[in-house]
Motif scaffolding. Structure first.
Motif, mmCIF file in Angstrom:
data_model
loop_
_atom_site.group_PDB
_atom_site.id
_atom_site.type_symbol
_atom_site.label_atom_id
_atom_site.label_comp_id
_atom_site.label_asym_id
_atom_site.label_seq_id
_atom_site.Cartn_x
_atom_site.Cartn_y
_atom_site.Cartn_z
ATOM 1 N N UNK A 39 -16.252 -3.646 5.042
ATOM 2 C CA UNK A 39 -15.791 -3.777 3.660
ATOM 3 C C UNK A 39 -14.265 -3.621 3.617
ATOM 4 N N UNK A 40 -13.707 -3.751 2.436
ATOM 5 C CA UNK A 40 -12.247 -3.744 2.299
ATOM 6 C C UNK A 40 -11.637 -2.419 2.745
ATOM 7 N N UNK A 41 -12.299 -1.317 2.388
ATOM 8 C CA UNK A 41 -11.770 0.008 2.761
ATOM 9 C C UNK A 41 -11.778 0.189 4.266
ATOM 10 N N UNK A 42 -12.860 -0.263 4.900
ATOM 11 C CA UNK A 42 -12.966 -0.126 6.351
ATOM 12 C C UNK A 42 -11.950 -1.013 7.063
ATOM 13 N N UNK A 43 -11.733 -2.248 6.534
ATOM 14 C CA UNK A 43 -10.703 -3.129 7.097
ATOM 15 C C UNK A 43 -9.337 -2.470 7.016
ATOM 16 N N UNK A 44 -9.042 -1.894 5.867
ATOM 17 C CA UNK A 44 -7.725 -1.278 5.673
ATOM 18 C C UNK A 44 -7.528 -0.108 6.622
ATOM 19 N N UNK A 45 -8.583 0.694 6.852
ATOM 20 C CA UNK A 45 -8.472 1.847 7.745
ATOM 21 C C UNK A 45 -8.215 1.403 9.176
ATOM 22 N N UNK A 46 -8.941 0.382 9.605
ATOM 23 C CA UNK A 46 -8.742 -0.105 10.964
ATOM 24 C C UNK A 46 -7.364 -0.745 11.130
ATOM 25 N N UNK A 47 -6.933 -1.463 10.107
ATOM 26 C CA UNK A 47 -5.602 -2.083 10.172
ATOM 27 C C UNK A 47 -4.529 -1.016 10.297
ATOM 28 N N UNK A 48 -4.661 0.037 9.532
ATOM 29 C CA UNK A 48 -3.686 1.129 9.605
ATOM 30 C C UNK A 48 -3.736 1.805 10.970
ATOM 31 N N UNK A 49 -4.958 1.930 11.493
ATOM 32 C CA UNK A 49 -5.119 2.567 12.797
ATOM 33 C C UNK A 49 -4.479 1.733 13.903
ATOM 34 N N UNK A 50 -4.571 0.392 13.763
ATOM 35 C CA UNK A 50 -4.062 -0.516 14.790
ATOM 36 C C UNK A 50 -2.641 -0.989 14.506
ATOM 37 N N UNK A 51 -2.107 -0.641 13.330
ATOM 38 C CA UNK A 51 -0.764 -1.105 12.977
ATOM 39 C C UNK A 51 -0.725 -2.575 12.666
ATOM 40 N N UNK A 52 -1.793 -3.099 12.041
ATOM 41 C CA UNK A 52 -1.855 -4.525 11.707
ATOM 42 C C UNK A 52 -1.814 -4.707 10.195
ATOM 43 N N UNK A 53 -1.528 -5.946 9.751
ATOM 44 C CA UNK A 53 -1.627 -6.227 8.316
ATOM 45 C C UNK A 53 -3.080 -6.079 7.851
#
Length: 401
Positions: A39-53
């Motif tokens: 979901x959107x929240x999970x995408x955002x968390x992983x992006x932040x974790x990986x330093x991605x948009x």
């Protein structure tokens, strides 16, 4: 760390990541994980974790080594695995756990002597040991060692079960019905005897008799004086002309070398028929054994002994459904032949058999020796007790010159 991966909103994501480690992703593994359906929240968390948009995608591929480096560089945790454990507790490596459990059960088998080890290494044997020990390998090892101590003393020569238990295990009740060591020993004895089905917790009368019979086959006595076997003119059993009772104790402790090889031994279901034969023929009566219904341990032991020395057994019983069930057992277990117990014999007895109370009732039983007997009995619905056909049976019990 809590800000990046913590909280209820990301609990599902953390569980998915944990499951990958639980399924065998080893410590230090630098492979990749692909996650989909985020979901959107999970995408955002992983992006932040990986330093991605934070762009929504159908799936995300995670390079574990990169995630571990990012977490370590941020001073959050040395690895993703450690981060997940700090948030939700230790991660169990299920594959390693299964391997340890398997090794534990292999150790149980290795702790046994060769004959018992071979039995435990079979799927049904190991399954029974697991059930009896409640999946505890330490308990299983103790059970197997106890069973081996008992089996080493078998076959015996008519030892009471309580005495065997006391001598082998130091507890006179260790082999009582329902005890796990007893169930394990019974199962091994049955397999040695070629029995396919293993019964563990049955408690009805038939199962009790079956367990007693298994013990008797190994020379162990259980309730040795209960329900002795009734016979007439059996060579080596008693004075001619007089009915005699043979206890399980005597049959197992001091077995007779029955001189009946290639001789005809008649077997009946009801003691009244044997009494009629004794009164009518006395010492002239051919050898006759009575099962007194479904044969118990003493009756089965006697019939087995007679069959093993080559006697020809001929069986007759009541023409009713229980009578057919008993006959099926005797014919199959001891190689007996039907004695005036076919559809033709039933029809021949019908004219004189109809009496009040002779209606055939209960659940039908198929006769294994005559495919037409069951259908014939169903058609006429008349039960014929064995005593009612005594006049037909007695001539067969007069030895021919």
């Amino acid at each position: 760390m809590t800000r990046l991966l913590g909280g209820e909103a990301l609990a599902g994501l953390r569980q998915r990541l944990r499951r990958r480690y639980e399924q065998g992703l080893a410590v230090g593994d630098t492979g990749t994980l692909r996650l989909s359906g985020l979901n959107e929240t999970e995408h955002a968390a992983l992006a932040a974790l990986l330093g991605r948009p934070a762009r929504q995608r159908s799936s995300v591929q995670i390079e574990l080594a990169a995630v571990d480096r990012a977490l370590d560089a941020a001073g959050i945790a040395p690895t993703l695995r450690v981060a997940l454990e700090l948030l939700d507790g230790p991660i169990t490596d299920r594959a390693a756990q299964r391997e340890r459990i398997q090794e534990g059960w292999q150790g149980v088998a290795r702790s046994c002597d060769a004959p018992l080890r071979g039995w435990i290494e079979q799927p049904h044997g190991l399954g029974l040991v697991k059930r009896l020990s409640r999946q505890d390998t330490d308990v299983a090892t103790i059970l197997c060692r106890a069973a081996a101590a008992v089996l080493q003393r078998l076959p015996a020569q008519g030892i009471p079960r309580a005495q065997l238990a006391a001598q082998a295990l130091g507890d006179a009740h260790a082999l009582d019905d329902g005890r796990p060591v007893a169930a394990l020993v019974i199962a091994v004895l049955r397999q040695r005897a070629g029995e396919a089905k293993v019964v563990v917790s049955d408690a009805d009368d038939t199962a009790t008799e079956r367990r007693r019979d298994t013990w008797a086959g190994a020379g162990v006595l259980v309730n040795e004086l209960a329900r002795p076997a009734l016979c007439l003119n059996l060579p080596g059993a008693a004075p001619a002309g007089q009915p005699a009772y043979l206890s399980l104790r005597s049959l197992v402790r001091t077995p007779v070398a029955w001189p009946v090889r290639a001789r005809d031994i008649h077997v009946c279901e009801n003691p009244n028929l044997l009494a009629i034969a004794a009164d009518s023929l006395g010492a002239r009566c051919a050898p006759l054994v009575c099962t007194e219904g479904m044969p118990g341990a003493a009756q089965r032991t006697l019939l087995r002994q007679l069959a093993e020395v080559g006697a020809r057994l001929h069986y007759h019983g009541d023409f009713d459904w229980p009578g057919l069930a008993i006959a099926n057992h005797v014919l199959r277990a001891f190689g007996a032949r039907p004695w005036r117990f076919t559809a033709a014999d039933y029809l021949a007895c019908l004219p004189a058999a109809t009496r009040p109370g002779s209606v055939l009732t209960g659940d039908r039983v198929t006769a294994c020796w005559d495919s037409t007997l069951t259908a014939t009995m169903e058609q006429h619905r008349v039960a014929i007790p064995e005593e009612a056909v005594a006049d037909t049976l007695l001539p067969d019990l007069v030895p021919r010159a």
